[in-house]
Design a protein around this motif. Structure first.
Motif, PDB file in Angstrom:
ATOM      1  N   VAL A 134       0.881  -1.170   0.000  1.00 26.63           N
ATOM      2  CA  VAL A 134       0.000   0.000   0.000  1.00 26.63           C
ATOM      3  C   VAL A 134       0.915   1.215   0.000  1.00 26.63           C
ATOM      4  CG1 VAL A 134      -1.701   1.347   1.296  1.00 26.63           C
ATOM      5  CG2 VAL A 134      -1.924  -1.139   1.158  1.00 26.63           C
ATOM      6  N   VAL A 135       0.853   2.012  -1.055  1.00 28.55           N
ATOM      7  CA  VAL A 135       1.815   3.095  -1.255  1.00 28.55           C
ATOM      8  C   VAL A 135       1.069   4.367  -1.658  1.00 28.55           C
ATOM      9  CG1 VAL A 135       3.620   1.475  -1.935  1.00 28.55           C
ATOM     10  CG2 VAL A 135       2.155   2.482  -3.696  1.00 28.55           C
ATOM     11  N   HIS A 136       1.789   5.492  -1.675  1.00 31.29           N
ATOM     12  CA  HIS A 136       1.131   6.729  -2.080  1.00 31.29           C
ATOM     13  C   HIS A 136       1.951   7.574  -3.055  1.00 31.29           C
ATOM     14  CE1 HIS A 136       3.807   8.730   0.753  1.00 31.29           C
ATOM     15  NE2 HIS A 136       3.397   9.895   0.287  1.00 31.29           N
ATOM     16  N   CYS A 137       3.274   7.462  -3.034  1.00 33.35           N
ATOM     17  CA  CYS A 137       4.108   8.354  -3.828  1.00 33.35           C
ATOM     18  C   CYS A 137       4.670   7.617  -5.041  1.00 33.35           C
ATOM     19  CB  CYS A 137       5.260   8.888  -2.971  1.00 33.35           C
ATOM     20  SG  CYS A 137       6.454   9.881  -3.906  1.00 33.35           S
ATOM     21  N   PRO A 138       4.328   8.051  -6.255  1.00 29.23           N
ATOM     22  CA  PRO A 138       4.850   7.356  -7.434  1.00 29.23           C
ATOM     23  C   PRO A 138       6.352   7.460  -7.577  1.00 29.23           C
ATOM     24  CG  PRO A 138       3.749   9.399  -8.068  1.00 29.23           C
ATOM     25  CD  PRO A 138       3.461   9.189  -6.616  1.00 29.23           C
ATOM     26  N   TYR A 139       6.931   8.569  -7.116  1.00 28.70           N
ATOM     27  CA  TYR A 139       8.372   8.747  -7.241  1.00 28.70           C
ATOM     28  C   TYR A 139       9.133   7.893  -6.222  1.00 28.70           C
ATOM     29  CZ  TYR A 139       6.512  12.592  -9.917  1.00 28.70           C
ATOM     30  OH  TYR A 139       5.795  13.332 -10.824  1.00 28.70           O
ATOM     31  N   CYS A 140       8.489   7.592  -5.106  1.00 28.02           N
ATOM     32  CA  CYS A 140       9.116   6.745  -4.088  1.00 28.02           C
ATOM     33  C   CYS A 140       8.929   5.255  -4.390  1.00 28.02           C
ATOM     34  CB  CYS A 140       8.518   7.037  -2.714  1.00 28.02           C
ATOM     35  SG  CYS A 140       8.706   8.736  -2.143  1.00 28.02           S
ATOM     36  N   GLN A 168       2.302   5.930 -15.621  1.00 27.62           N
ATOM     37  CA  GLN A 168       3.642   5.982 -16.216  1.00 27.62           C
ATOM     38  C   GLN A 168       4.441   4.713 -15.927  1.00 27.62           C
ATOM     39  OE1 GLN A 168       4.194  10.604 -15.005  1.00 27.62           O
ATOM     40  NE2 GLN A 168       6.039   9.552 -15.665  1.00 27.62           N
ATOM     41  N   TRP A 169       4.119   4.021 -14.848  1.00 29.88           N
ATOM     42  CA  TRP A 169       4.890   2.848 -14.434  1.00 29.88           C
ATOM     43  C   TRP A 169       4.207   1.519 -14.777  1.00 29.88           C
ATOM     44  CZ3 TRP A 169       5.195   7.503 -11.998  1.00 29.88           C
ATOM     45  CH2 TRP A 169       6.474   8.004 -11.714  1.00 29.88           C
ATOM     46  N   SER A 170       2.936   1.578 -15.070  1.00 31.66           N
ATOM     47  CA  SER A 170       2.207   0.346 -15.377  1.00 31.66           C
ATOM     48  C   SER A 170       1.091   0.653 -16.366  1.00 31.66           C
ATOM     49  CB  SER A 170       1.619  -0.264 -14.101  1.00 31.66           C
ATOM     50  OG  SER A 170       0.776  -1.365 -14.406  1.00 31.66           O
ATOM     51  N   ASP A 171       0.853  -0.289 -17.286  1.00 30.51           N
ATOM     52  CA  ASP A 171      -0.263  -0.123 -18.213  1.00 30.51           C
ATOM     53  C   ASP A 171      -1.518  -0.825 -17.699  1.00 30.51           C
ATOM     54  OD1 ASP A 171       0.396  -2.750 -18.593  1.00 30.51           O
ATOM     55  OD2 ASP A 171       0.903  -2.572 -20.720  1.00 30.51           O
ATOM     56  N   ASP A 172      -1.454  -1.304 -16.447  1.00 32.19           N
ATOM     57  CA  ASP A 172      -2.606  -1.978 -15.831  1.00 32.19           C
ATOM     58  C   ASP A 172      -2.961  -1.243 -14.541  1.00 32.19           C
ATOM     59  OD1 ASP A 172      -4.548  -3.637 -14.836  1.00 32.19           O
ATOM     60  OD2 ASP A 172      -3.351  -5.479 -14.929  1.00 32.19           O
ATOM     61  N   VAL A 173      -3.642  -0.106 -14.683  1.00 28.28           N
ATOM     62  CA  VAL A 173      -4.044   0.721 -13.547  1.00 28.28           C
ATOM     63  C   VAL A 173      -5.565   0.855 -13.543  1.00 28.28           C
ATOM     64  CG1 VAL A 173      -3.894   2.996 -12.461  1.00 28.28           C
ATOM     65  CG2 VAL A 173      -1.884   2.018 -13.594  1.00 28.28           C
ATOM     66  N   THR A 174      -6.157   0.634 -12.357  1.00 28.49           N
ATOM     67  CA  THR A 174      -7.599   0.774 -12.201  1.00 28.49           C
ATOM     68  C   THR A 174      -7.899   1.825 -11.150  1.00 28.49           C
ATOM     69  OG1 THR A 174      -7.950  -1.564 -12.751  1.00 28.49           O
ATOM     70  CG2 THR A 174      -9.756  -0.417 -11.636  1.00 28.49           C
ATOM     71  N   PHE A 175      -8.741   2.779 -11.505  1.00 25.74           N
ATOM     72  CA  PHE A 175      -9.211   3.780 -10.554  1.00 25.74           C
ATOM     73  C   PHE A 175     -10.495   3.262  -9.917  1.00 25.74           C
ATOM     74  CE2 PHE A 175     -12.085   7.427  -9.779  1.00 25.74           C
ATOM     75  CZ  PHE A 175     -11.370   8.040  -8.760  1.00 25.74           C
ATOM     76  N   VAL A 176     -10.425   3.036  -8.591  1.00 28.28           N
ATOM     77  CA  VAL A 176     -11.592   2.559  -7.839  1.00 28.28           C
ATOM     78  C   VAL A 176     -12.146   3.751  -7.076  1.00 28.28           C
ATOM     79  CG1 VAL A 176     -12.456   0.883  -6.178  1.00 28.28           C
ATOM     80  CG2 VAL A 176     -10.508   0.297  -7.635  1.00 28.28           C
ATOM     81  N   GLN A 177     -13.352   4.181  -7.414  1.00 28.88           N
ATOM     82  CA  GLN A 177     -13.859   5.459  -6.918  1.00 28.88           C
ATOM     83  C   GLN A 177     -14.008   5.492  -5.398  1.00 28.88           C
ATOM     84  OE1 GLN A 177     -17.429   6.809  -8.853  1.00 28.88           O
ATOM     85  NE2 GLN A 177     -17.550   8.663  -7.601  1.00 28.88           N
ATOM     86  N   ARG A 227      -1.930  -5.940  -7.480  1.00 28.63           N
ATOM     87  CA  ARG A 227      -0.784  -6.373  -6.669  1.00 28.63           C
ATOM     88  C   ARG A 227      -0.349  -5.299  -5.680  1.00 28.63           C
ATOM     89  NH1 ARG A 227       1.653  -8.217  -4.465  1.00 28.63           N
ATOM     90  NH2 ARG A 227       3.771  -8.657  -5.133  1.00 28.63           N
ATOM     91  N   ALA A 228      -0.811  -4.077  -5.886  1.00 23.06           N
ATOM     92  CA  ALA A 228      -0.522  -3.001  -4.948  1.00 23.06           C
ATOM     93  C   ALA A 228      -1.677  -2.011  -4.995  1.00 23.06           C
ATOM     94  CB  ALA A 228       0.802  -2.303  -5.279  1.00 23.06           C
ATOM     95  N   VAL A 229      -1.852  -1.299  -3.877  1.00 24.87           N
ATOM     96  CA  VAL A 229      -2.925  -0.319  -3.762  1.00 24.87           C
ATOM     97  C   VAL A 229      -2.301   1.053  -3.545  1.00 24.87           C
ATOM     98  CG1 VAL A 229      -4.939   0.430  -2.440  1.00 24.87           C
ATOM     99  CG2 VAL A 229      -4.539  -2.011  -2.835  1.00 24.87           C
ATOM    100  N   VAL A 230      -2.749   2.017  -4.312  1.00 23.91           N
ATOM    101  CA  VAL A 230      -2.303   3.403  -4.175  1.00 23.91           C
ATOM    102  C   VAL A 230      -3.362   4.173  -3.399  1.00 23.91           C
ATOM    103  CG1 VAL A 230      -1.671   5.510  -5.397  1.00 23.91           C
ATOM    104  CG2 VAL A 230      -1.051   3.267  -6.354  1.00 23.91           C
ATOM    105  N   VAL A 231      -2.943   4.887  -2.363  1.00 20.04           N
ATOM    106  CA  VAL A 231      -3.858   5.705  -1.571  1.00 20.04           C
ATOM    107  C   VAL A 231      -3.329   7.128  -1.501  1.00 20.04           C
ATOM    108  CG1 VAL A 231      -4.626   3.754  -0.161  1.00 20.04           C
ATOM    109  CG2 VAL A 231      -2.717   5.176   0.626  1.00 20.04           C
ATOM    110  N   VAL A 232      -4.214   8.041  -1.143  1.00 16.84           N
ATOM    111  CA  VAL A 232      -3.815   9.426  -0.864  1.00 16.84           C
ATOM    112  C   VAL A 232      -4.151   9.695   0.591  1.00 16.84           C
ATOM    113  CG1 VAL A 232      -4.057  11.844  -1.490  1.00 16.84           C
ATOM    114  CG2 VAL A 232      -4.319  10.079  -3.243  1.00 16.84           C
ATOM    115  N   PRO A 233      -3.175   9.571   1.502  1.00 18.67           N
ATOM    116  CA  PRO A 233      -3.466   9.798   2.918  1.00 18.67           C
ATOM    117  C   PRO A 233      -3.771  11.268   3.187  1.00 18.67           C
ATOM    118  CG  PRO A 233      -1.336   8.713   2.593  1.00 18.67           C
ATOM    119  CD  PRO A 233      -1.758   9.263   1.279  1.00 18.67           C
ATOM    120  N   ARG A 234      -4.290  11.515   4.372  1.00 13.38           N
ATOM    121  CA  ARG A 234      -4.342  12.889   4.869  1.00 13.38           C
ATOM    122  C   ARG A 234      -3.092  13.085   5.703  1.00 13.38           C
ATOM    123  NH1 ARG A 234      -9.197  16.502   6.998  1.00 13.38           N
ATOM    124  NH2 ARG A 234      -8.057  18.028   8.229  1.00 13.38           N
ATOM    125  N   PHE A 235      -2.343  14.157   5.416  1.00 15.31           N
ATOM    126  CA  PHE A 235      -1.067  14.408   6.070  1.00 15.31           C
ATOM    127  C   PHE A 235      -1.296  15.370   7.240  1.00 15.31           C
ATOM    128  CE2 PHE A 235      -0.054  14.091   1.406  1.00 15.31           C
ATOM    129  CZ  PHE A 235       0.372  12.767   1.452  1.00 15.31           C
TER     130      PHE A 235
END
Length: 322
Positions: A134-140, A168-177, A227-235
């Motif tokens: 579970v990650v949030h930063c594409p550059y990291c 940019q890193w994968s051609d298999d990306v799904t946006f789950v609302q 295989r991985a989940v991208v989130v946008v946390p509250r900082f």
């Protein structure tokens, strides 16, 4: 009162250690107080840090501590439980800090680098995978998850941009609302142009098989494979000590959505409280590790210049009175 320092640095992450290193090399007396809970502790590696790419976060901090201590700074594992301003001209050090071990110390200047907390969406199974799959930063993290199926969990209006970036890193990306607002027509067209699939529906849990994420299960019963989940946390800034010193925080917004809180500061880290400085994620929510370290160095030089002006004023007073 046990000791007095030119500078007390609260927080021993990259920003705090870089500031402490600069000040110790400038022959200032420095104390670093570190609670030992770095934000990136769950992560296995640090990336985009020139010369240290791929290092474990703990190794970077251990090396930094050794360098700072090598120039005579004191480093304490613990917390600052309270701090106050004391304008008594008879003592050297306008800040009084109470440490968790029962000691009190004085400081002429204070640098707060306590960072922030990542507040994750309330989805069962998400938090325990944070920093792994579970990650949030594409550059990291983007490179490590290249060419693998990724799911972007929508919780705010910035999630659409996250989906665009990770494409940019994968051609298999799904946006789950999930709980994010409906993408507008332009955003839908952009996602379609990039080949990002859109799934409408809330997520009930993260599906894990053999210690790896295999999908997001929807409330409707379906599963979005990934295989991985991208989130946008509250900082959220760690503000207890900041509040006690009378320094407020501000909210940062993107597209009308609050993404976090931070301490407003000058470019050099100075705040509205004279002698109190901040650096790193406590004032810059988006600073990566290298940027946080650079900010600590920059603020360290500003603190030394500030102390020099005070030292010079005292020397001039003595000189003119002699």
């Amino acid at each position: 009162m046990d000791e007095s320092y030119d500078v007390v640095v609260v927080g021993g992450g990259p920003a705090g250690l870089a500031g402490a290193l600069c000040l110790a090399r400038a022959r200032r007396t420095v104390l670093v107080v570190d609670a030992g809970n770095p934000r990136n502790d769950p992560a296995e590696h640090v990336h985009d840090y020139l010369g240290r790419d791929g290092d474990a976060p703990g190794a970077l901090l251990a090396d930094g501590r050794a360098e700072v201590a090598g120039y005579g700074a004191d480093i304490v594992d613990g917390t600052v439980v309270s701090a106050r301003v004391d304008d008594d001209d008879a003592v050297d050090g306008r800040f009084v800090l109470a440490l968790g071990d029962g000691r009190s110390v004085r400081a002429r200047r204070v640098l707060i680098t306590t960072g922030l907390t990542d507040e994750l969406p309330d989805v069962p199974g998400l938090a325990r995978r944070w920093g792994h799959d579970v990650v949030h930063c594409p550059y990291c993290h983007g490179w490590e998850w290249r060419d693998l199926p990724l799911a972007v969990l929508g919780t705010g209006p910035t999630a659409v941009q996250q989906a665009q970036l990770f494409r940019q890193w994968s051609d298999d990306v799904t946006f789950v609302q999930h709980t994010a607002p409906d993408p507008d027509d332009e955003e839908r067209e952009q996602l379609a142009a990039l080949g990002v699939a859109c799934v409408v529906g809330e997520v009930s849990e993260v599906q894990v098989t053999e210690d790896r994420i295999t999908g997001l299960r929807l409330v409707s019963g379906g599963v979005v494979p990934c295989r991985a989940v991208v989130v946008v946390p509250r900082f959220t800034v760690r503000s207890g000590l900041i509040d006690s010193l009378g320094l407020g925080t501000a909210q940062e917004e993107e597209k009308g959505h609050v993404v976090g809180s931070y301490v407003p500061s000058a470019p050099t880290g100075g705040t509205d409280v004279p002698g109190l400085y901040v650096a790193g994620n406590v004032t810059d929510l988006h600073a990566q590790v290298l940027a946080a370290a650079a900010a600590g160095l920059k603020t360290g030089t500003a603190i030394n210049t500030d102390l020099l002006a005070e030292d010079l004023g005292r020397a001039l007073a003595v000189h003119r009175g002699s």
